[in-house]
Design a protein around this motif. Structure first.
Motif, PDB file in Angstrom:
ATOM      1  N   ASP A  32       4.497  17.621  14.868  1.00 57.02           N
ATOM      2  CA  ASP A  32       5.255  18.415  13.889  1.00 57.02           C
ATOM      3  C   ASP A  32       6.006  17.549  12.885  1.00 57.02           C
ATOM      4  O   ASP A  32       7.005  17.987  12.311  1.00 57.02           O
ATOM      5  CB  ASP A  32       6.267  19.311  14.611  1.00 57.02           C
ATOM      6  CG  ASP A  32       5.625  20.516  15.252  1.00 57.02           C
ATOM      7  OD1 ASP A  32       4.414  20.691  15.050  1.00 57.02           O
ATOM      8  OD2 ASP A  32       6.314  21.274  15.949  1.00 57.02           O
ATOM      9  N   ARG A  33       5.538  16.338  12.654  1.00 55.32           N
ATOM     10  CA  ARG A  33       6.304  15.420  11.810  1.00 55.32           C
ATOM     11  C   ARG A  33       6.546  15.977  10.409  1.00 55.32           C
ATOM     12  O   ARG A  33       7.668  15.909   9.884  1.00 55.32           O
ATOM     13  CB  ARG A  33       5.593  14.068  11.748  1.00 55.32           C
ATOM     14  CG  ARG A  33       6.371  13.000  10.984  1.00 55.32           C
ATOM     15  CD  ARG A  33       5.754  11.628  11.181  1.00 55.32           C
ATOM     16  NE  ARG A  33       5.886  11.190  12.570  1.00 55.32           N
ATOM     17  CZ  ARG A  33       6.967  10.605  13.052  1.00 55.32           C
ATOM     18  NH1 ARG A  33       8.019  10.396  12.266  1.00 55.32           N
ATOM     19  NH2 ARG A  33       7.010  10.222  14.310  1.00 55.32           N
ATOM     20  N   GLU A  34       5.505  16.515   9.760  1.00 49.05           N
ATOM     21  CA  GLU A  34       5.672  17.039   8.406  1.00 49.05           C
ATOM     22  C   GLU A  34       6.623  18.221   8.383  1.00 49.05           C
ATOM     23  O   GLU A  34       7.458  18.346   7.487  1.00 49.05           O
ATOM     24  CB  GLU A  34       4.310  17.440   7.824  1.00 49.05           C
ATOM     25  CG  GLU A  34       3.433  16.273   7.452  1.00 49.05           C
ATOM     26  CD  GLU A  34       4.099  15.372   6.409  1.00 49.05           C
ATOM     27  OE1 GLU A  34       4.701  15.918   5.471  1.00 49.05           O
ATOM     28  OE2 GLU A  34       4.027  14.148   6.545  1.00 49.05           O
ATOM     29  N   ARG A  35       6.490  19.094   9.383  1.00 52.52           N
ATOM     30  CA  ARG A  35       7.393  20.234   9.432  1.00 52.52           C
ATOM     31  C   ARG A  35       8.830  19.788   9.707  1.00 52.52           C
ATOM     32  O   ARG A  35       9.787  20.359   9.154  1.00 52.52           O
ATOM     33  CB  ARG A  35       6.948  21.211  10.527  1.00 52.52           C
ATOM     34  CG  ARG A  35       7.781  22.486  10.550  1.00 52.52           C
ATOM     35  CD  ARG A  35       7.481  23.312  11.777  1.00 52.52           C
ATOM     36  NE  ARG A  35       7.835  22.621  13.003  1.00 52.52           N
ATOM     37  CZ  ARG A  35       9.082  22.533  13.467  1.00 52.52           C
ATOM     38  NH1 ARG A  35      10.093  23.058  12.790  1.00 52.52           N
ATOM     39  NH2 ARG A  35       9.341  21.889  14.589  1.00 52.52           N
ATOM     40  N   LEU A  36       9.005  18.770  10.527  1.00 53.43           N
ATOM     41  CA  LEU A  36      10.351  18.268  10.803  1.00 53.43           C
ATOM     42  C   LEU A  36      11.002  17.731   9.533  1.00 53.43           C
ATOM     43  O   LEU A  36      12.198  17.950   9.303  1.00 53.43           O
ATOM     44  CB  LEU A  36      10.289  17.173  11.872  1.00 53.43           C
ATOM     45  CG  LEU A  36      10.040  17.631  13.308  1.00 53.43           C
ATOM     46  CD1 LEU A  36       9.940  16.439  14.228  1.00 53.43           C
ATOM     47  CD2 LEU A  36      11.135  18.568  13.756  1.00 53.43           C
ATOM     48  N   ARG A  37      10.227  17.012   8.731  1.00 51.29           N
ATOM     49  CA  ARG A  37      10.785  16.522   7.473  1.00 51.29           C
ATOM     50  C   ARG A  37      11.228  17.689   6.593  1.00 51.29           C
ATOM     51  O   ARG A  37      12.308  17.652   5.981  1.00 51.29           O
ATOM     52  CB  ARG A  37       9.746  15.668   6.740  1.00 51.29           C
ATOM     53  CG  ARG A  37       9.438  14.326   7.398  1.00 51.29           C
ATOM     54  CD  ARG A  37       8.734  13.402   6.426  1.00 51.29           C
ATOM     55  NE  ARG A  37       8.416  12.123   7.032  1.00 51.29           N
ATOM     56  CZ  ARG A  37       7.217  11.777   7.459  1.00 51.29           C
ATOM     57  NH1 ARG A  37       6.197  12.613   7.319  1.00 51.29           N
ATOM     58  NH2 ARG A  37       7.006  10.594   8.011  1.00 51.29           N
ATOM     59  N   GLU A  38      10.385  18.712   6.527  1.00 54.43           N
ATOM     60  CA  GLU A  38      10.716  19.864   5.692  1.00 54.43           C
ATOM     61  C   GLU A  38      11.924  20.612   6.254  1.00 54.43           C
ATOM     62  O   GLU A  38      12.765  21.113   5.494  1.00 54.43           O
ATOM     63  CB  GLU A  38       9.509  20.805   5.601  1.00 54.43           C
ATOM     64  CG  GLU A  38       9.659  21.890   4.560  1.00 54.43           C
ATOM     65  CD  GLU A  38       9.829  21.345   3.158  1.00 54.43           C
ATOM     66  OE1 GLU A  38      10.648  21.917   2.405  1.00 54.43           O
ATOM     67  OE2 GLU A  38       9.160  20.338   2.815  1.00 54.43           O
ATOM     68  N   GLN A  39      12.033  20.665   7.583  1.00 57.65           N
ATOM     69  CA  GLN A  39      13.175  21.359   8.173  1.00 57.65           C
ATOM     70  C   GLN A  39      14.473  20.602   7.923  1.00 57.65           C
ATOM     71  O   GLN A  39      15.517  21.222   7.691  1.00 57.65           O
ATOM     72  CB  GLN A  39      12.960  21.550   9.676  1.00 57.65           C
ATOM     73  CG  GLN A  39      14.063  22.373  10.328  1.00 57.65           C
ATOM     74  CD  GLN A  39      13.645  22.954  11.648  1.00 57.65           C
ATOM     75  OE1 GLN A  39      12.572  22.653  12.158  1.00 57.65           O
ATOM     76  NE2 GLN A  39      14.467  23.806  12.227  1.00 57.65           N
ATOM     77  N   CYS A  40      14.431  19.277   7.956  1.00 57.94           N
ATOM     78  CA  CYS A  40      15.630  18.498   7.638  1.00 57.94           C
ATOM     79  C   CYS A  40      16.069  18.756   6.194  1.00 57.94           C
ATOM     80  O   CYS A  40      17.260  18.910   5.910  1.00 57.94           O
ATOM     81  CB  CYS A  40      15.361  17.007   7.857  1.00 57.94           C
ATOM     82  SG  CYS A  40      15.210  16.505   9.591  1.00 57.94           S
ATOM     83  N   ARG A  41      15.099  18.829   5.282  1.00 64.95           N
ATOM     84  CA  ARG A  41      15.430  19.135   3.880  1.00 64.95           C
ATOM     85  C   ARG A  41      16.015  20.543   3.759  1.00 64.95           C
ATOM     86  O   ARG A  41      16.986  20.764   3.021  1.00 64.95           O
ATOM     87  CB  ARG A  41      14.186  18.998   3.008  1.00 64.95           C
ATOM     88  CG  ARG A  41      13.565  17.604   2.980  1.00 64.95           C
ATOM     89  CD  ARG A  41      12.450  17.539   1.952  1.00 64.95           C
ATOM     90  NE  ARG A  41      11.665  16.322   2.077  1.00 64.95           N
ATOM     91  CZ  ARG A  41      10.460  16.260   2.624  1.00 64.95           C
ATOM     92  NH1 ARG A  41       9.866  17.376   3.059  1.00 64.95           N
ATOM     93  NH2 ARG A  41       9.815  15.111   2.715  1.00 64.95           N
ATOM     94  N   LEU A  42      15.413  21.484   4.489  1.00 64.41           N
ATOM     95  CA  LEU A  42      15.897  22.863   4.429  1.00 64.41           C
ATOM     96  C   LEU A  42      17.311  22.975   4.982  1.00 64.41           C
ATOM     97  O   LEU A  42      18.171  23.659   4.401  1.00 64.41           O
ATOM     98  CB  LEU A  42      14.942  23.764   5.219  1.00 64.41           C
ATOM     99  CG  LEU A  42      15.366  25.221   5.386  1.00 64.41           C
ATOM    100  CD1 LEU A  42      15.470  25.914   4.034  1.00 64.41           C
ATOM    101  CD2 LEU A  42      14.403  25.961   6.303  1.00 64.41           C
ATOM    102  N   THR A  43      17.569  22.312   6.093  1.00 62.34           N
ATOM    103  CA  THR A  43      18.906  22.355   6.693  1.00 62.34           C
ATOM    104  C   THR A  43      19.951  21.808   5.730  1.00 62.34           C
ATOM    105  O   THR A  43      21.030  22.390   5.561  1.00 62.34           O
ATOM    106  CB  THR A  43      18.922  21.551   8.001  1.00 62.34           C
ATOM    107  OG1 THR A  43      17.948  22.091   8.904  1.00 62.34           O
ATOM    108  CG2 THR A  43      20.293  21.592   8.652  1.00 62.34           C
ATOM    109  N   GLU A  44      19.639  20.694   5.090  1.00 65.27           N
ATOM    110  CA  GLU A  44      20.581  20.097   4.145  1.00 65.27           C
ATOM    111  C   GLU A  44      20.758  20.976   2.907  1.00 65.27           C
ATOM    112  O   GLU A  44      21.880  21.154   2.405  1.00 65.27           O
ATOM    113  CB  GLU A  44      20.093  18.705   3.744  1.00 65.27           C
ATOM    114  CG  GLU A  44      21.016  17.956   2.785  1.00 65.27           C
ATOM    115  CD  GLU A  44      22.367  17.633   3.390  1.00 65.27           C
ATOM    116  OE1 GLU A  44      23.281  17.269   2.636  1.00 65.27           O
ATOM    117  OE2 GLU A  44      22.512  17.755   4.631  1.00 65.27           O
ATOM    118  N   ALA A  45      19.653  21.534   2.392  1.00 67.47           N
ATOM    119  CA  ALA A  45      19.750  22.394   1.213  1.00 67.47           C
ATOM    120  C   ALA A  45      20.572  23.644   1.516  1.00 67.47           C
ATOM    121  O   ALA A  45      21.392  24.077   0.683  1.00 67.47           O
ATOM    122  CB  ALA A  45      18.352  22.776   0.743  1.00 67.47           C
TER     123      ALA A  45
END
Length: 578
Positions: free
Chosen positions: A436-449
């Motif tokens: 899930d590496r790509e999704r994890l990166r996107e989730q970190c961005r979403l959490t911060e946004a």
């Protein structure tokens, strides 16, 4: 025994304790059956069934089958587990009969004082606090050693102090459990002719986690706070996990005690860690290789919840010792500081239901920041973030179970991995991260946004649009991801979608207006052109209208060849009028 709170168990205390721990989980999964209800279903008594899950000794096969049958499970399957536990129990007994100087993840008890090292200064500070104050609170993160500090440090010291200063005083150690007021009312209300009592309450967070009856909880707290009265014959010191300090502060009396008479336990220094490693071995006449000591300090220093992990690794290393020497080779043979804890993690995960396993995966992946050309790093998350997930109660229960297994550390209202190396050493977690590496990166961005959007008062300008919104929806609209987002993240995505739809609708309305305007202009232009064409295509008719002029010319005269003479007539052609 069935009326008293059950003693807390760790699944990796030993085969007997692990089996008892699994029996308790089975009873919980069956709907938290009472032992009285279970006894009505089988032919064994309430006390016998309760003793089977006490962890004090191995239950007989007949009692175990009856216990399992009362919970609605398969007795044959559990008979296999029972045989494995019996075999492991026989195999783990030390041939020389020497007790291990290390206690693994279990806390050191008062009788283990000879093996308790590294906390002398903190014990002295705590003794000074509780002798000066009638009511005191010790707090710290899970895995920081609170229970061992109370049991093997404070209780023996208070027994010596009480014997010296108050010869008739008694020291009592207890844990709250589900019904603390009913269980300990008599203890906390001694008669005037009875000796003075020091009450040491370990795992005080159970008042909030296990006691569901608010009246029962408040009554127990009031019984403890009564120790502050000058004429009370009770003195109280309690230990609470740091993430429950906020719950304690909700009670005025506990809030005042947190301000006036509390002590927070921190991590051990490298020197204290060395003493905790070598001291217990020396008490049994054993030696520890210098390389092993250095390696242990390096592996555990500055790691949250590192003390139970350290003690577990030392216990396994002791079991593989060579004569009187604990070696680095034996430590590496058991998998280092994380080998035993990873094995425990696999055992815990294997006992989860499919829904719980899915929650564990989502929870652990939230605690990871995937590296981009750099190593992955752990991410501590606040408990408030967990409570905003779609199933907050399930998430909190999972956290408690993983913290109980020493995979997570909970403290200061934050949850984090017990050791950074779990990211690479636990194969299951590492596989999840890679998958899930790509999704994890996107989730970190979403959490911060989402956090920034919330901080700026939900400013529409901070919302996702275009490709960023499309990418987030690609990752987080799948059914399996419905429980992976917090309320704030879900609100952020919902607001982004609504803003996007509003902008599309406004753009469509503007387009429609433009089209209508152009259509109107085209119609007007068509009418004008049609009229002009019709006018040009009509035949010309007319008559010559003589106009006589007299007097001077109608325009300034200037010399030119066509100048009119006085008396001349101007001939003008006029169109015929229809």
């Amino acid at each position: 025994m069935a009326g008293r709170p059950e003693k807390r168990l760790e699944p990796d205390d030993g085969p007997v304790q692990r089996l008892a721990y699994e029996l308790r989980l089975l009873r919980e999964q069956a709907g938290s059956l009472t032992y009285r209800t279970m006894a009505q279903r089988v032919r064994f008594s309430v006390t016998t069934l309760a003793q089977a899950a006490s962890g004090e000794r191995m239950p007989s096969l007949q009692v175990l089958r009856a216990y399992v049958q009362a919970c609605g499970a398969d007795p044959d399957e559990w008979q296999v587990r029972w045989k494995q536990a019996v075999e492991e129990s026989a195999a783990t007994r030390d041939t020389a009969g020497t007790p291990p100087p290390y206690r693994g993840p279990a806390p050191y008890e008062p009788e283990d004082r000879a093996y308790f090292f590294g906390r002398d200064s903190l014990v002295a500070e705590l003794v000074a606090l509780v002798t000066e104050r009638r009511f005191a609170i010790l707090s710290g993160a899970s895995g920081s050693g609170k229970s061992s500090l109370l049991r093997a440090g404070l209780v023996p010291a208070l027994q010596e102090t009480a014997g010296r200063l108050r010869p008739s005083s008694l020291v009592r150690l207890l844990t709250p459990g589900e019904g603390p007021a009913a269980a300990y009312d008599r203890l906390l209300n001694p008669c005037p002719d009875e000796p003075e009592i020091w009450v040491v309450v370990d795992q005080f967070e159970e008042v909030f986690a296990l006691c569901r009856n608010r009246a029962e909880r408040n009554r127990f707290i009031d019984l403890l706070l009564a120790a502050r009265e000058p004429d009370s014959r009770v003195r109280v010191v309690l230990a609470v996990r740091a993430d429950y300090r906020g719950r304690c502060a909700e009670h005025p009396g506990l809030a005042q005690a947190l301000r006036d008479s509390s002590l927070r336990i921190g991590p051990m220094s490298p020197a204290e860690l060395r003493e905790a490693v070598t001291g217990p071995a020396a008490a049994e006449g054993l030696l520890v290789e210098r390389e092993l000591t250095n390696r242990l300090v390096q592996d555990v220093a500055n790691q949250p919840g590192g003390l139970p992990i350290l003690s577990r690794a030392l216990l396994e290393t002791w079991r593989k010792r060579r004569g009187r020497m604990l070696t680095l080779a034996a430590y590496e043979a058991v998998g280092g500081v994380l080998g035993p804890i990873v094995a425990t993690g696999e055992e815990v995960y294997g006992r989860l239901s499919p829904a719980q396993a899915r929650t564990v995966r989502q929870l652990l992946l939230r605690m990871v920041v995937p590296g981009d050309c750099s190593p992955d790093t752990p991410r501590p998350i606040p408990m408030a973030e967990l409570r905003s997930l779609p199933e907050p109660e399930e998430a909190v229960r999972v956290v408690e179970r993983l913290a109980h297994a020493r995979l997570l550390t909970v403290g200061g209202d934050m949850v984090e991995l017990a050791h950074e190396a779990l990211l690479t050493r636990w194969a299951r977690l590492r596989g999840w991260i890679e998958e899930d590496r790509e999704r994890l990166r996107e989730q970190c961005r979403l959490t911060e946004a989402a956090r920034i959007w919330q901080e700026f008062g939900r400013d529409p300008g901070a919302l996702y649009r275009g490709i960023r919104l499309a990418r987030a929806e690609e990752f987080f609209t799948a059914p399996k991801m419905r429980g992976a987002l917090t309320a704030q993240e879900r609100a952020f995505l919902s607001a982004s979608r609504q803003a996007c739809e509003a902008e599309r609708w406004e753009a469509a309305r503007t387009t429609r207006r433009a089209r209508c305007l152009w259509a109107s202009l085209a119609a007007v232009l068509a009418v004008v052109l049609t009229a002009a064409l019709v006018s040009l295509q009509r035949p010309r008719t007319g008559e010559r209208l003589p106009i006589e002029t007299a007097g001077p010319p109608l325009w300034p005269t200037r010399p030119h060849r066509g100048r009119m003479r006085p008396g001349a007539r101007l001939i003008v052609w006029r169109r015929g009028l229809d």
